[in-house]
Design a protein around this motif. Structure first.
Motif, mmCIF file in Angstrom:
data_model
loop_
_atom_site.group_PDB
_atom_site.id
_atom_site.type_symbol
_atom_site.label_atom_id
_atom_site.label_comp_id
_atom_site.label_asym_id
_atom_site.label_seq_id
_atom_site.Cartn_x
_atom_site.Cartn_y
_atom_site.Cartn_z
ATOM 1 N N CYS A 1 -44.375 -49.620 -24.940
ATOM 2 C CA CYS A 1 -44.841 -50.791 -25.681
ATOM 3 C C CYS A 1 -45.750 -50.326 -26.806
ATOM 4 C CB CYS A 1 -45.596 -51.736 -24.757
ATOM 5 S SG CYS A 1 -46.197 -53.239 -25.575
ATOM 6 N N TYR A 2 -45.567 -50.915 -27.977
ATOM 7 C CA TYR A 2 -46.424 -50.668 -29.131
ATOM 8 C C TYR A 2 -47.301 -51.889 -29.337
ATOM 9 C CZ TYR A 2 -43.645 -46.616 -30.525
ATOM 10 O OH TYR A 2 -43.021 -45.390 -30.567
ATOM 11 N N SER A 3 -48.623 -51.666 -29.432
ATOM 12 C CA SER A 3 -49.549 -52.770 -29.630
ATOM 13 C C SER A 3 -50.634 -52.383 -30.616
ATOM 14 C CB SER A 3 -50.205 -53.159 -28.293
ATOM 15 O OG SER A 3 -51.165 -54.175 -28.508
ATOM 16 N N GLY A 4 -51.012 -53.306 -31.471
ATOM 17 C CA GLY A 4 -52.147 -53.112 -32.357
ATOM 18 C C GLY A 4 -53.470 -53.253 -31.631
ATOM 19 N N PHE A 5 -53.430 -53.825 -30.442
ATOM 20 C CA PHE A 5 -54.628 -53.894 -29.611
ATOM 21 C C PHE A 5 -54.843 -52.551 -28.926
ATOM 22 C CE2 PHE A 5 -53.243 -58.382 -29.633
ATOM 23 C CZ PHE A 5 -54.401 -58.967 -30.121
ATOM 24 N N THR A 6 -56.085 -52.245 -28.627
ATOM 25 C CA THR A 6 -56.375 -51.022 -27.891
ATOM 26 C C THR A 6 -56.273 -51.271 -26.396
ATOM 27 O OG1 THR A 6 -58.747 -51.449 -27.745
ATOM 28 C CG2 THR A 6 -57.951 -50.220 -29.700
ATOM 29 N N PHE A 7 -56.177 -50.196 -25.649
ATOM 30 C CA PHE A 7 -56.132 -50.278 -24.183
ATOM 31 C C PHE A 7 -57.337 -51.071 -23.665
ATOM 32 C CE2 PHE A 7 -56.658 -48.590 -19.872
ATOM 33 C CZ PHE A 7 -55.354 -48.597 -19.406
ATOM 34 N N GLY A 8 -58.509 -50.804 -24.219
ATOM 35 C CA GLY A 8 -59.715 -51.521 -23.800
ATOM 36 C C GLY A 8 -59.662 -53.004 -24.094
ATOM 37 N N GLU A 9 -59.066 -53.382 -25.206
ATOM 38 C CA GLU A 9 -58.935 -54.803 -25.538
ATOM 39 C C GLU A 9 -57.947 -55.500 -24.604
ATOM 40 O OE1 GLU A 9 -59.889 -54.787 -30.317
ATOM 41 O OE2 GLU A 9 -57.910 -54.116 -29.638
ATOM 42 N N ILE A 10 -56.877 -54.819 -24.251
ATOM 43 C CA ILE A 10 -55.869 -55.402 -23.355
ATOM 44 C C ILE A 10 -56.422 -55.556 -21.940
ATOM 45 C CG2 ILE A 10 -53.603 -55.010 -22.288
ATOM 46 C CD1 ILE A 10 -52.844 -53.570 -24.982
ATOM 47 N N THR A 11 -57.221 -54.591 -21.501
ATOM 48 C CA THR A 11 -57.760 -54.621 -20.132
ATOM 49 C C THR A 11 -59.047 -55.434 -20.007
ATOM 50 O OG1 THR A 11 -58.965 -52.551 -20.498
ATOM 51 C CG2 THR A 11 -56.748 -52.387 -19.520
ATOM 52 N N GLY A 12 -59.593 -55.897 -21.115
ATOM 53 C CA GLY A 12 -60.796 -56.707 -21.074
ATOM 54 C C GLY A 12 -62.087 -55.911 -21.131
ATOM 55 N N LYS A 13 -61.998 -54.603 -21.297
ATOM 56 C CA LYS A 13 -63.215 -53.797 -21.419
ATOM 57 C C LYS A 13 -63.886 -54.008 -22.771
ATOM 58 C CE LYS A 13 -61.924 -50.450 -17.995
ATOM 59 N NZ LYS A 13 -61.515 -49.099 -17.664
ATOM 60 N N LYS A 14 -63.095 -54.458 -23.749
ATOM 61 C CA LYS A 14 -63.615 -54.842 -25.056
ATOM 62 C C LYS A 14 -63.145 -56.269 -25.317
ATOM 63 C CE LYS A 14 -63.623 -50.274 -27.169
ATOM 64 N NZ LYS A 14 -63.062 -49.435 -28.228
#
Length: 174
Positions: A101-114
């Motif tokens: 999967c390609y996302s402009g969001f970061t891993f932290g943004e997707i997981t709620g850490k950011k």
């Protein structure tokens, strides 16, 4: 959810030969985005059960390594529920094939850490279906044609399973 395009036998968006689904809708608006037409959530065609089945059938041959989801933005909240249902079915049918999967969001943004609009009730279950995440917005000033499977040097290729189990980002390749 709408989709802009399906590429069968794709060799550019992940390892091996794959089927790639380009979803519609993206609010990132990255400068010089390679697929700006997909910013519009209404662009393309509705993703329906017939389309899903067509993609699933395309993944049946042994020489198809897996599925890639990109866009647009798969982790826009409007796309998550539909993709979660689809990837759940893909996993049931093809447990040995991988999902990129390609996302402009970061891993932290997707997981709620950011803090981010990407973090919803569906984001973690959706992320758990994915093997490899290429994260981060495309930044035109960091564009480098030598990079494998990404457009700008800020983007990371993340092993999602290892990252979730280690509670720390584990890169898949550099």
């Amino acid at each position: 959810m709408n989709y802009a395009e399906i590429k069968f036998n794709d060799i550019a968006n992940g390892e091996g030969v794959r089927t790639s689904l380009f979803v519609s809708g993206c609010r990132h608006r990255c400068k010089n985005c390679f697929n700006a037409v997909t910013w519009d959530f209404g662009y393309g065609k509705p993703f329906d059960s017939e389309t899903a089945e067509k993609i699933l059938k395309s993944a049946e041959p042994d020489w198809i390594n897996g599925l890639t989801i990109l866009g647009g933005e798969p982790f826009e909240p409007e796309n998550q529920a539909e993709l979660l249902a689809f990837l759940t079915e893909f996993r049931l049918r093809f447990p040995n094939k991988n999902i990129w999967c390609y996302s402009g969001f970061t891993f932290g943004e997707i997981t709620g850490k950011k803090k981010s609009r990407a973090f919803t009730e569906n984001s973690l279950p959706l992320l758990e279906k994915i093997d490899i995440l290429v994260d981060g917005k495309y930044i035109d000033d960091l564009h480098d044609i030598r990079l494998k499977f990404r457009g700008s040097s800020n983007q990371r290729i993340i092993d999602v399973k290892k990252s979730l189990s280690n509670n720390n980002i584990v890169l898949y390749m550099e």
